[in-house]
Scaffold this active site. Structure first.
Site, PDB file in Angstrom:
ATOM      1  N   SER A   1     -35.364   9.360  -8.788  1.00 32.82           N
ATOM      2  CA  SER A   1     -34.675   9.376  -7.491  1.00 32.82           C
ATOM      3  C   SER A   1     -33.167   9.407  -7.638  1.00 32.82           C
ATOM      4  CB  SER A   1     -35.065   8.116  -6.724  1.00 32.82           C
ATOM      5  OG  SER A   1     -34.186   7.889  -5.657  1.00 32.82           O
TER       6      SER A   1
ATOM      7  N   GLU B   1     -31.390   7.572  -6.195  1.00 31.63           N
ATOM      8  CA  GLU B   1     -30.929   6.178  -6.125  1.00 31.63           C
ATOM      9  C   GLU B   1     -30.497   5.640  -7.485  1.00 31.63           C
ATOM     10  OE1 GLU B   1     -30.020   5.351  -2.598  1.00 31.63           O
ATOM     11  OE2 GLU B   1     -30.188   3.584  -3.868  1.00 31.63           O
TER      12      GLU B   1
ATOM     13  N   TYR C   1     -34.755  -0.812  -5.957  1.00 31.46           N
ATOM     14  CA  TYR C   1     -35.455   0.480  -6.040  1.00 31.46           C
ATOM     15  C   TYR C   1     -34.793   1.370  -7.092  1.00 31.46           C
ATOM     16  CZ  TYR C   1     -37.051   5.097  -4.541  1.00 31.46           C
ATOM     17  OH  TYR C   1     -37.579   6.359  -4.511  1.00 31.46           O
TER      18      TYR C   1
END
Ligand code: GDP
Length: 323
Positions: free
Chosen positions: A123, A125, A147
């Site tokens: 991701s 992220e 996350y």
């Protein structure tokens, strides 16, 4: 016939990937938490075409047993806690499922068959408070949430297994990818769904957070195609998958409402303090490596994506309500 195991097959990406692999004549096995409830959530079309196995992210022995029995040529790990507002909820669970479980899968591959190819849904992220923009494979990582930290751990383990054991394991560093199958807590689908409800007279207002928040939004169907391409290469590697263009929530509203003949300013109420109001970093990816090495580029443009999501919601909501 190649066999592929997809974890998270009932999710947005899992369903698009399953359709793609079935069209390529793969045998598709869905790894799911609970076979009975997954069978209910799978689309009618996929239900008859894929086999489901119960796959527990915490259970190393079960993973080994399943791989030994199914003998997939490829594994796509799409099961995870998703991003969005819940990225700080249950940090330990997120660490287990989005991070440590990837080590279990890698260990299971090592135990059963080193030729199994593995693709992880990583991701954007991992860049979190990104130190540069746009982000590429070599941008320093700087996660800002449990996350992002868990996804980064998984990426590190994938690199380690590639280097130490020569596994064909890859991370797809996915920027936002949306579709009519996106769940309603994501801002794209929230907007298209609510805009259609307003159009149909089912509601009057749409409350959103910061309208100036920006994202690099692509179409999920394009991104799963890149994941498949990654496993067809001679060498395993990690790739950023993104459109390279940032758009604001405001632009999204404008396009969605305009497609319905409405002006978003008449209906959208902004509460900028809701939904992660401060996000200084601009999360936009640069997928030049995927373009060069995989021959990949996203086919669905932002405007087309918003319009196809609105059209899909219009179809669903008009069929479900008499008005
Ligand atoms: P994310 O990229 O995984 O965080 O996906 P989201 O779709 O949840 O959020 C995308 C961006 O839209 C973030 O910057 C949010 O702060 C912003 N946003 C603004 N209003 C809303 C809203 O009402 N719901 C959600 N989910 N996000 C919103």
């Amino acid at each position: 016939m190649n066999t592929a195991l997809i974890t998270g097959i009932t999710g947005q990406d899992g369903s698009y990937l399953a359709e793609l692999l079935l069209a390529k004549d793969y045998r598709v096995i869905g790894g799911v938490r609970d076979a009975e409830s997954a069978a209910v959530r799978l689309s009618a079309d996929l239900k008859n075409k894929v086999d489901l196995v119960e796959w527990k992210m915490m259970d190393q022995r079960l993973m080994i047993e399943i791989l030994a029995e199914v003998r997939p040529a490829e594994i796509y790990n799409l099961a995870a806690y998703s991003s969005g507002a819940g990225m700080f909820d249950d940090p330990v669970g997120i660490g287990e499922v989005n991070g440590l479980a990837v080590s279990r899968i890698l260990e299971a591959i090592r135990a059963v068959d080193m030729n199994i190819r593995f693709c992880q849904a990583s991701s954007r992220e991992i860049f979190g408070e990104a130190v540069e923009s746009p982000q590429t494979e070599s941008t320093p990582t700087n996660p800002r949430s449990p996350y992002g930290a868990a996804k980064l751990y998984a990426d590190a383990m994938i690199r380690i297994y590639r280097q130490r054991y020569g596994l064909f394991a890859c991370s797809a560093i996915l920027f936002n990818h949306e579709s009519p199958r996106r769940s309603l807590e994501f801002v794209t689908r929230k907007i298209t769904h609510e805009a259609v409800k307003i159009k149909l007279g089912l509601t009057t207002k749409l409350h959103l957070g910061n309208l100036d928040a920006q994202r690099d939004w692509g179409f999920a169907g394009d991104y799963v195609r890149a994941m498949w391409l990654m496993l067809q290469q001679e060498r395993p590697d990690d790739y950023v998958l993104a459109t390279g263009k940032a758009h604001s929530v405001r632009e999204l509203c404008d396009l969605a409402f305009a497609h319905l003949g409405l002006d978003y300013r008449d209906h959208v109420h902004e509460d900028a303090s809701a939904y992660r109001s401060t996000e200084p970093a601009l999360l936009v990816g640069f997928a030049a490596k995927a373009n060069r090495e995989l021959g990949w580029q996203p086919e669905v443009e932002f405007k087309e994506l918003v319009q196809l999501m609105v059209d899909a919601d219009l179809k669903i909501l008009s069929e479900n309500f008499e008005y």
